[in-house]
Design a protein around this motif. Structure first.
Motif, PDB file in Angstrom:
ATOM      1  N   SER A 144       0.809  -1.223   0.000  1.00 40.19           N
ATOM      2  CA  SER A 144       0.000   0.000   0.000  1.00 40.19           C
ATOM      3  C   SER A 144       0.841   1.271   0.000  1.00 40.19           C
ATOM      4  O   SER A 144       0.370   2.326  -0.389  1.00 40.19           O
ATOM      5  N   GLY A 145       2.068   1.183   0.505  1.00 37.44           N
ATOM      6  CA  GLY A 145       2.954   2.337   0.614  1.00 37.44           C
ATOM      7  C   GLY A 145       3.400   2.567   2.044  1.00 37.44           C
ATOM      8  O   GLY A 145       2.590   2.501   2.978  1.00 37.44           O
ATOM      9  N   ILE A 146       4.692   2.775   2.195  1.00 42.16           N
ATOM     10  CA  ILE A 146       5.301   3.050   3.498  1.00 42.16           C
ATOM     11  C   ILE A 146       6.358   4.127   3.302  1.00 42.16           C
ATOM     12  O   ILE A 146       6.633   4.536   2.178  1.00 42.16           O
ATOM     13  N   LEU A 147       6.952   4.585   4.384  1.00 46.34           N
ATOM     14  CA  LEU A 147       8.038   5.551   4.294  1.00 46.34           C
ATOM     15  C   LEU A 147       9.362   4.909   4.674  1.00 46.34           C
ATOM     16  O   LEU A 147       9.425   4.074   5.576  1.00 46.34           O
TER      17      LEU A 147
ATOM     18  N   ALA B 277      -2.746   7.505   6.850  1.00 50.10           N
ATOM     19  CA  ALA B 277      -1.496   8.091   6.349  1.00 50.10           C
ATOM     20  C   ALA B 277      -1.499   8.332   4.840  1.00 50.10           C
ATOM     21  O   ALA B 277      -0.472   8.693   4.278  1.00 50.10           O
ATOM     22  N   LYS B 278      -2.622   8.179   4.177  1.00 51.82           N
ATOM     23  CA  LYS B 278      -2.663   8.318   2.716  1.00 51.82           C
ATOM     24  C   LYS B 278      -2.139   9.680   2.250  1.00 51.82           C
ATOM     25  O   LYS B 278      -1.388   9.763   1.286  1.00 51.82           O
ATOM     26  N   LYS B 279      -2.525  10.754   2.928  1.00 45.42           N
ATOM     27  CA  LYS B 279      -2.065  12.099   2.562  1.00 45.42           C
ATOM     28  C   LYS B 279      -0.544  12.220   2.743  1.00 45.42           C
ATOM     29  O   LYS B 279       0.153  12.783   1.908  1.00 45.42           O
ATOM     30  N   ILE B 280      -0.043  11.664   3.830  1.00 41.84           N
ATOM     31  CA  ILE B 280       1.396  11.692   4.110  1.00 41.84           C
ATOM     32  C   ILE B 280       2.155  10.945   3.020  1.00 41.84           C
ATOM     33  O   ILE B 280       3.146  11.441   2.479  1.00 41.84           O
TER      34      ILE B 280
ATOM     35  N   VAL C  49      12.101   2.139   8.671  1.00 37.53           N
ATOM     36  CA  VAL C  49      10.949   1.784   7.860  1.00 37.53           C
ATOM     37  C   VAL C  49       9.748   2.197   8.697  1.00 37.53           C
ATOM     38  O   VAL C  49       9.625   1.769   9.848  1.00 37.53           O
ATOM     39  N   ASN C  50       8.879   3.025   8.143  1.00 39.58           N
ATOM     40  CA  ASN C  50       7.753   3.599   8.875  1.00 39.58           C
ATOM     41  C   ASN C  50       6.466   3.145   8.203  1.00 39.58           C
ATOM     42  O   ASN C  50       6.191   3.522   7.066  1.00 39.58           O
ATOM     43  N   ILE C  51       5.671   2.337   8.920  1.00 42.54           N
ATOM     44  CA  ILE C  51       4.538   1.644   8.324  1.00 42.54           C
ATOM     45  C   ILE C  51       3.237   2.071   9.005  1.00 42.54           C
ATOM     46  O   ILE C  51       3.108   1.961  10.225  1.00 42.54           O
ATOM     47  N   PRO C  52       2.258   2.532   8.206  1.00 44.92           N
ATOM     48  CA  PRO C  52       0.962   2.866   8.809  1.00 44.92           C
ATOM     49  C   PRO C  52       0.209   1.590   9.174  1.00 44.92           C
ATOM     50  O   PRO C  52       0.389   0.552   8.546  1.00 44.92           O
ATOM     51  N   LEU C  53      -0.628   1.684  10.189  1.00 44.73           N
ATOM     52  CA  LEU C  53      -1.432   0.529  10.595  1.00 44.73           C
ATOM     53  C   LEU C  53      -2.896   0.686  10.200  1.00 44.73           C
ATOM     54  O   LEU C  53      -3.718  -0.170  10.495  1.00 44.73           O
TER      55      LEU C  53
END
Length: 173
Positions: A20-23, A81-84, A73-77
């Motif tokens: 989905s996307g991570i930072l 975080a879609k905007k970020i 690695v920064n992962i939304p749960l």
């Protein structure tokens, strides 16, 4: 507060996040920057838990990781975080302070020098144990055309694979 986790028990969440996307966050002595990725792998290399990220040679975050040898690695749960992720995937850290613009909260790291991000709470602290520039000639023609079109100067801005040993893993609460 941070809740320590067993990285192997969270592999599903990690890989779902990548899809989905991570930072990926890097840092040098002057600047911290995060970039969005959706290519990555988690597994075991040399008996160590690793996260492998692929970063194009032209990216600012690559310069930070090359200087420091560490990344988070920064992962939304959840979906918050879609905007970020959209912003960090469309702006360069060379030009803008993404954390300031988005109001992101850096979380003090425990093992390395690169912070986590409170708004993407599942955090892996990684130390680079291996890196390799991808060989464009080993990539299928179809994927070369799709992912690596030639720039005006003939270059293709390929990826470097960074194998980061996961030295710490937690959820920021």
């Amino acid at each position: 507060m941070k809740k320590k986790i067993d990285v192997y028990e969270y592999m599903g969440e990690i890989l779902k996040g990548v899809k989905s996307g991570i930072l990926i966050t890097g840092k040098d002595e002057n600047k911290t920057n995060s970039m969005t990725i959706s290519w990555g792998m988690a597994g075991i290399e040399w008996g160590k838990p690793v996260f492998v990220t692929f970063i194009r040679e032209s990216r600012f975050t690559k310069t930070l990781i090359d200087k420091n040898g560490e990344f988070t690695v920064n992962i939304p749960l959840d979906e918050s975080a879609k905007k970020i992720l959209a912003y960090c995937g469309s702006k360069s850290g060379r030009d803008v302070d993404k954390a300031k613009e988005l109001g992101l909260t850096y979380e003090e790291p425990e093992t390395i020098s690169v912070p986590g991000i409170r708004e993407l709470p599942l955090t892996l602290e990684c130390k680079v144990i291996y890196k390799q520039t991808q060989d464009i000639h080993a990539i299928t023609e179809e994927d070369q055309e799709k992912f690596y079109p030639q720039n005006a100067d003939g270059s293709q801005d390929i990826h470097v694979a960074y194998y980061g040993e996961i030295v710490n893993a937690y959820v920021i609460e």
